[in-house]
Scaffold this motif. Structure first.
Motif, short mmCIF file in Angstrom:
data_model
loop_
_atom_site.label_atom_id
_atom_site.label_comp_id
_atom_site.label_asym_id
_atom_site.label_seq_id
_atom_site.Cartn_x
_atom_site.Cartn_y
_atom_site.Cartn_z
N MET A 31 0.86 -1.18 0.00
CA MET A 31 0.00 0.00 0.00
C MET A 31 0.90 1.23 0.00
O MET A 31 1.59 1.50 0.96
N THR A 32 0.91 1.97 -1.07
CA THR A 32 1.75 3.15 -1.13
C THR A 32 0.95 4.44 -1.07
O THR A 32 1.54 5.50 -0.88
N ASP A 33 -0.35 4.39 -1.22
CA ASP A 33 -1.17 5.60 -1.16
C ASP A 33 -1.38 5.98 0.31
O ASP A 33 -2.11 5.32 1.04
N ILE A 34 -0.72 7.05 0.74
CA ILE A 34 -0.76 7.43 2.15
C ILE A 34 -2.16 7.84 2.58
O ILE A 34 -2.55 7.62 3.73
N ARG A 35 -2.95 8.40 1.68
CA ARG A 35 -4.32 8.79 2.05
C ARG A 35 -5.18 7.57 2.36
O ARG A 35 -5.93 7.55 3.33
N LEU A 36 -5.07 6.56 1.53
CA LEU A 36 -5.81 5.31 1.76
C LEU A 36 -5.33 4.65 3.05
O LEU A 36 -6.13 4.18 3.86
N PHE A 37 -4.02 4.64 3.26
CA PHE A 37 -3.46 4.09 4.49
C PHE A 37 -4.01 4.84 5.71
O PHE A 37 -4.43 4.22 6.69
N ALA A 38 -4.03 6.16 5.64
CA ALA A 38 -4.52 6.97 6.76
C ALA A 38 -5.99 6.68 7.04
O ALA A 38 -6.39 6.56 8.21
N GLN A 39 -6.80 6.56 6.01
CA GLN A 39 -8.22 6.26 6.20
C GLN A 39 -8.41 4.92 6.90
O GLN A 39 -9.20 4.81 7.84
N LYS A 40 -7.68 3.92 6.44
CA LYS A 40 -7.80 2.58 7.05
C LYS A 40 -7.30 2.58 8.49
O LYS A 40 -7.91 1.97 9.37
N LEU A 41 -6.20 3.28 8.75
CA LEU A 41 -5.67 3.36 10.11
C LEU A 41 -6.63 4.07 11.04
O LEU A 41 -6.91 3.60 12.15
N MET A 42 -7.18 5.19 10.61
CA MET A 42 -8.09 5.95 11.45
C MET A 42 -9.38 5.17 11.72
O MET A 42 -9.90 5.19 12.84
N LYS A 43 -9.87 4.47 10.72
CA LYS A 43 -11.08 3.65 10.91
C LYS A 43 -10.80 2.53 11.91
O LYS A 43 -11.60 2.29 12.82
N SER A 44 -9.66 1.87 11.79
CA SER A 44 -9.29 0.81 12.73
C SER A 44 -9.12 1.34 14.14
O SER A 44 -9.52 0.70 15.12
N ALA A 45 -8.53 2.54 14.26
CA ALA A 45 -8.35 3.14 15.58
C ALA A 45 -9.69 3.46 16.22
O ALA A 45 -9.89 3.21 17.42
N GLU A 46 -10.60 4.00 15.44
CA GLU A 46 -11.94 4.31 15.98
C GLU A 46 -12.66 3.04 16.42
O GLU A 46 -13.25 2.99 17.50
N GLU A 47 -12.58 2.00 15.61
CA GLU A 47 -13.21 0.72 15.96
C GLU A 47 -12.60 0.10 17.22
O GLU A 47 -13.27 -0.60 17.96
N ALA A 48 -11.32 0.38 17.46
CA ALA A 48 -10.63 -0.16 18.64
C ALA A 48 -10.90 0.64 19.90
O ALA A 48 -10.50 0.24 20.99
N GLY A 49 -11.54 1.80 19.77
CA GLY A 49 -11.89 2.58 20.94
C GLY A 49 -11.08 3.85 21.16
O GLY A 49 -11.20 4.47 22.22
N PHE A 50 -10.27 4.25 20.20
CA PHE A 50 -9.55 5.51 20.33
C PHE A 50 -10.54 6.66 20.18
O PHE A 50 -11.37 6.67 19.26
N GLU A 51 -10.45 7.64 21.08
CA GLU A 51 -11.35 8.79 21.04
C GLU A 51 -10.97 9.74 19.91
O GLU A 51 -11.82 10.17 19.14
N LYS A 52 -9.71 10.09 19.87
CA LYS A 52 -9.16 10.97 18.85
C LYS A 52 -7.79 10.43 18.48
O LYS A 52 -7.13 9.81 19.30
N CYS A 53 -7.38 10.71 17.26
CA CYS A 53 -6.05 10.26 16.88
C CYS A 53 -5.52 11.12 15.73
O CYS A 53 -6.27 11.85 15.09
#
Length: 140
Positions: free
Chosen positions: A1-23
């Motif tokens: 995965m080289t598209d940083i925007r796609l990577f960021a979207q997936k990371l932020m979604k995973s963080a939210e699902e894991a219970g992170f309030e803000k990131c």
């Protein structure tokens, strides 16, 4: 995965699902070059790419961190797990805040044409280093 925007979207979604309030995600990328010139002849030339990302998130009221040079879908669960563990073991009472962002950001131009003058050195043996928009010259 080289598209940083796609990577960021997936990371932020995973963080939210894991219970992170803000990131937040900080992404760094750059390259560096080294040129050795002796008596007007290039002796050595090397170039390298480098970078990575930093993740910071608020989990259960504490801030957890993670950094990696690897940017791939496989690193996302590792990032989330390590940042959660980090947040759980922090024992400070100081609270951190994540900046919400601004409505407007200024455009910047960081190119400096004087930089190319570093490559015009003649005479004594010198090595020129450049990376992340910074350059300096050192006599060898």
């Amino acid at each position: 995965m080289t598209d940083i925007r796609l990577f960021a979207q997936k990371l932020m979604k995973s963080a939210e699902e894991a219970g992170f309030e803000k990131c937040e995600l900080s992404y760094m990328a750059g390259n560096s070059s080294a040129v050795t010139v002796y008596k007007n002849e290039v002796e050595k030339f090397s170039q390298s790419d480098n970078g990575g990302f930093g993740f910071r998130g608020i989990y259960k009221g504490n801030t957890g961190y993670f950094f990696s040079e690897e940017i791939s879908e496989e690193i996302i669960p590792v990032c989330i797990e390590k940042a959660m563990q980090n947040a759980e073991i922090i024992s400070t009472e100081d609270k951190e805040y994540i900046f919400e962002g601004s409505e407007k950001y200024c455009k910047t131009d960081t190119y400096d044409p004087a930089f190319s003058a570093f490559f015009a050195f003649y005479g004594k043996k010198r090595r020129i280093y450049a990376g992340f928009g910074v350059a300096f010259c050192r006599k060898i």
